[in-house]
Design an enzyme around this catalytic site. Structure first.
Site, PDB file in Angstrom:
ATOM      1  N   HIS A 191     -91.821  32.651  16.656  1.00  0.00           N
ATOM      2  CA  HIS A 191     -93.011  32.984  15.867  1.00  0.00           C
ATOM      3  C   HIS A 191     -92.711  33.996  14.774  1.00  0.00           C
ATOM      4  CE1 HIS A 191     -95.011  30.638  18.966  1.00  0.00           C
ATOM      5  NE2 HIS A 191     -95.817  30.337  17.963  1.00  0.00           N
ATOM      6  N   GLU A 433     -97.898  19.176  23.246  1.00  0.00           N
ATOM      7  CA  GLU A 433     -96.673  19.954  23.025  1.00  0.00           C
ATOM      8  C   GLU A 433     -95.862  20.147  24.301  1.00  0.00           C
ATOM      9  OE1 GLU A 433     -97.616  23.823  21.414  1.00  0.00           O
ATOM     10  OE2 GLU A 433     -99.352  24.087  22.704  1.00  0.00           O
ATOM     11  N   ASP A 457     -92.928  23.404  20.482  1.00  0.00           N
ATOM     12  CA  ASP A 457     -92.829  23.462  21.936  1.00  0.00           C
ATOM     13  C   ASP A 457     -92.376  22.141  22.529  1.00  0.00           C
ATOM     14  OD1 ASP A 457     -93.422  26.110  22.788  1.00  0.00           O
ATOM     15  OD2 ASP A 457     -95.418  25.835  21.934  1.00  0.00           O
ATOM     16  N   CYS A 504     -98.456  19.511  13.804  1.00  0.00           N
ATOM     17  CA  CYS A 504     -98.504  20.859  13.232  1.00  0.00           C
ATOM     18  C   CYS A 504     -97.305  21.729  13.587  1.00  0.00           C
ATOM     19  CB  CYS A 504     -99.807  21.557  13.619  1.00  0.00           C
ATOM     20  SG  CYS A 504     -99.948  21.842  15.395  1.00  0.00           S
TER      21      CYS A 504
HETATM   22  C1  PEP Z   1     -95.952  24.024  18.268  1.00  0.00           C
HETATM   23  O1  PEP Z   1     -95.609  24.346  19.412  1.00  0.00           O
HETATM   24  O2  PEP Z   1     -95.395  23.128  17.611  1.00  0.00           O
HETATM   25  C2  PEP Z   1     -97.063  24.742  17.602  1.00  0.00           C
HETATM   26  C3  PEP Z   1     -97.495  24.356  16.430  1.00  0.00           C
HETATM   27  O3  PEP Z   1     -97.558  25.843  18.212  1.00  0.00           O
HETATM   28  P1  PEP Z   1     -96.829  27.277  18.216  1.00  0.00           P
HETATM   29  O4  PEP Z   1     -95.709  27.239  17.219  1.00  0.00           O
HETATM   30  O5  PEP Z   1     -97.848  28.295  17.871  1.00  0.00           O
HETATM   31  O6  PEP Z   1     -96.344  27.404  19.623  1.00  0.00           O
HETATM   32 MG    MG Z   2     -96.873  25.586  20.598  1.00  0.00          MG
END
Ligand code: PEP
Ligand code: MG
Length: 580
Positions: A191, A433, A457, A504
């Site tokens: 993140h 995910e 994920d 996403c």
């Molecule tokens: C993902 O896991 O692809 C996602 C978009 O969520 P995050 O990156 O916040 O875990």
């Molecule tokens: Mg995620």
């Protein structure tokens, strides 16, 4: 000059002096003095050394009284170093011959010393290296005194060098004078990397020992495109990178011209391009870049960087701001995804053994109902303000989805009783995910209004590769045939059962995968807003027919290398400037 390789996670190039975060909480500028100032600078150095020595002797006396001579011996090493003639000579010479300030001389000489210690193979020595950093900090504190510059109060542009940065630390770099950062640890989809991309701060992670090898005040180039960090570059390299910054800015401007044209393939198929955001004020950037709405609002960022939980009103205000800013376009609010690498203060104090497989996301919410209900109340109240949808993260079973729905139904009843308006038919979707969700997608589709594929994920859990671990970063790839097959199957379920599927994860903003995703049937991409124009350019360069042909070929390959090389080659063929 030293060139170091890492993982480029946020594009662009930054050149500035280094602020080494973990070994000093303050910055040491690389400043020179005139020959006339040398005597005064040496006197200042001596004062700093004397004050540090007096402080250490005082600490040693205290430790002897309370803990005994053995425990106090740690200070003997520090005091010994302060009396080490050859070390002092080197520091003095850095002032008298190279004409650097006393603090810069201390930082560079002690750093070089620590590095030399590390290169000797003796297991006691790492301890000693920590002692050297400790001593460096003490000396700098005395030398800089009140003139200390902290990260929050910088007066000059810097690049931050640290062992690691948490997502909330990275988020706090907004609008600061931080031009870029480099860390020892991290992966492409951690993140911290995601936030850096959102803020358009060039960043390179996974650069082994960079926080050890850079001295405060060193000039550093962060090349986020090539994943390279250059320490103390020579004039030629500096000029080359300055030119590169100018060209890169021109390229960005050229891309921004695509803002108003539609995201249509060459044969007229429309694709929705949306933005992922962490903070409500990013909606503006997403729209400026030509986004059709917000496909993912990571609301857990409301919890990060604060000692306490946000109140219902604080939630509501943030959602209101985002929904108003998106001006009638759709916006998906994801319920909080805390845990894993996004910790609250409480989670930081009670760390889990394996946080990515721990009490994260929807699991955390279902075990902390008051907190979940507070967020749902605020979301539902905001649901009347625009085209807002709610999404649940990390679903692994239909039971979790049903439990979340029961909580939401309960919150709706309360709101009804209190005569507070909300949209009773607000759309509720889920992130796909986890492999469990992907494999049970046909069941989950019956109970969800939409899916959003979270490849960050999904890749980590399918390939058993920690998304934040630089040591396994090369294994983290969306080009693995298992991942591609999962995406293909999820999209097929969406088509068969008539529910909307977007994607996403970071993959949506990586141009090498655009053609493949189109060919697999994806028509809604959600990504970090600065990437929208680049992806739009690839979409506008290819026909759906061609994308499907390329995809069929991809499905015949069995290694990620083959797939990635082929996709890069084909992408360059249709859009030569796809990778900048
Ligand atoms: C993902 O896991 O692809 C996602 C978009 O969520 P995050 O990156 O916040 O875990
Ligand atoms: Mg995620």
């Amino acid at each position: 000059m030293e060139i170091r390789k890492g993982i480029g996670v946020s594009p662009g190039v930054a050149i500035a002096s280094a602020f080494v975060l973990e070994t000093e909480e303050f910055r040491v500028p690389r400043r020179t003095i005139t020959p006339e100032q040398v005597d005064a600078e040496l006197a200042r150095l001596d004062r700093g050394l004397d004050e540090s020595q007096a402080e250490l002797e005082e600490l040693r006396r205290g430790a002897v009284n309370q803990l005994g001579t053995e425990a106090a011996s740690i200070f003997d090493f520090h005091l010994g170093m302060l009396r080490d003639r050859s070390l002092l000579k080197q520091i003095r010479e850095t002032v008298t011959e190279k004409l650097f300030t006393a603090e810069y001389a201390v930082a560079t000489v002690l750093r070089a010393h620590a590095k030399a210690f590390l290169q000797m193979s003796n297991s006691v020595l790492p301890e000693r290296v920590r002692d050297i950093y400790d001593l460096e900090k003490r000396l700098l504190r005395h030398l800089l005194g009140e003139r200390r510059e902290t990260l929050e109060h910088l007066t000059e542009d810097v690049v931050v060098v640290a062992h690691d940065l948490t997502p909330s630390q990275t988020a706090s770099l907004v609008k600061s004078r931080v031009m870029g950062f480099a860390t020892d640890a991290g992966g492409r989809t951690s993140h911290t990397a995601i936030v850096a991309r959102a803020l358009s701060i060039p960043a390179v992670v996974g650069v082994a020992d960079i926080s050890r090898d850079v001295a405060a005040g060193d000039t550093v180039i962060i090349d986020g495109n090539r994943g390279v960090v250059i320490i103390n570059p020579d004039e030629l390299t500096l000029e080359e990178h300055r030119r590169y910054i100018r060209e890169y800015t021109a390229l960005e401007q050229e891309l921004d011209e695509l803002r108003t044209v539609p995201a249509l393939t060459k044969d007229g198929v429309h694709v929705r391009l949306m933005g992922n955001i962490e903070f409500p004020n990013e909606v503006e950037t997403a729209l400026e870049k030509g986004g059709d709405g917000i496909g993912l609002y990571r609301t857990e960022f409301l919890y990060l960087g604060s000692e306490r939980e946000p109140t219902e009103e604080e939630h509501y205000k943030a959602y209101e701001q985002a929904i108003v800013a998106v001006r009638g376009k759709p916006i998906i609010l994801r319920t909080l995804d805390l845990g894993a690498d996004k910790w609250t203060q409480r989670q930081r104090e009670e760390p889990e053994r394996n946080p990515f497989l721990g009490l994260r996301s929807i699991r955390f919410c279902l075990q902390n109902l008051p907190l979940f209900r507070t967020q749902l109340r605020a979301m539902l109240r905001a649901s009347v303000l625009g085209d807002m949808r709610i999404m649940l993260p990390l679903i692994t079973s239909a039971l979790e989805l049903r439990q979340a729905k029961i909580v939401m139904g309960d919150v709706m009843e309360d709101l009804e009783e209190e005569r507070i308006p909300f949209n009773r038919s607000v759309k509720l979707g889920i992130m796909i995910e986890t492999p469990a969700a992907a494999l049970t997608a046909p069941t989950l589709a019956k109970e969800s209004d939409f899916f959003s594929i979270g490849t960050n994920d999904l890749i980590q859990y399918t390939l058993a590769v920690d998304r934040t671990n630089e040591r396994v970063a090369p294994l983290f790839t969306a080009a693995n045939p298992a991942v591609i097959k999962m995406i293909k199957d999820i999209l097929k379920v969406g088509r068969r059962q008539g529910i909307d599927v977007s994607l996403c994860g970071e993959m949506a903003g990586e141009p090498e995968y655009t053609i493949l995703l189109l060919g697999l049937g994806l028509r809604a991409f959600s990504m970090t807003p600065p990437r929208i124009p680049q992806i739009k350019r690839v979409i506008r360069s290819v026909t759906l027919e061609k994308a499907m042909k390329i995809t069929r070929r991809v499905m015949t390959f069995d290694t990620d290398r083959q797939i990635l090389n082929y996709l890069r080659e084909e992408t360059r063929r249709v859009a030569p400037k796809a990778f900048g």
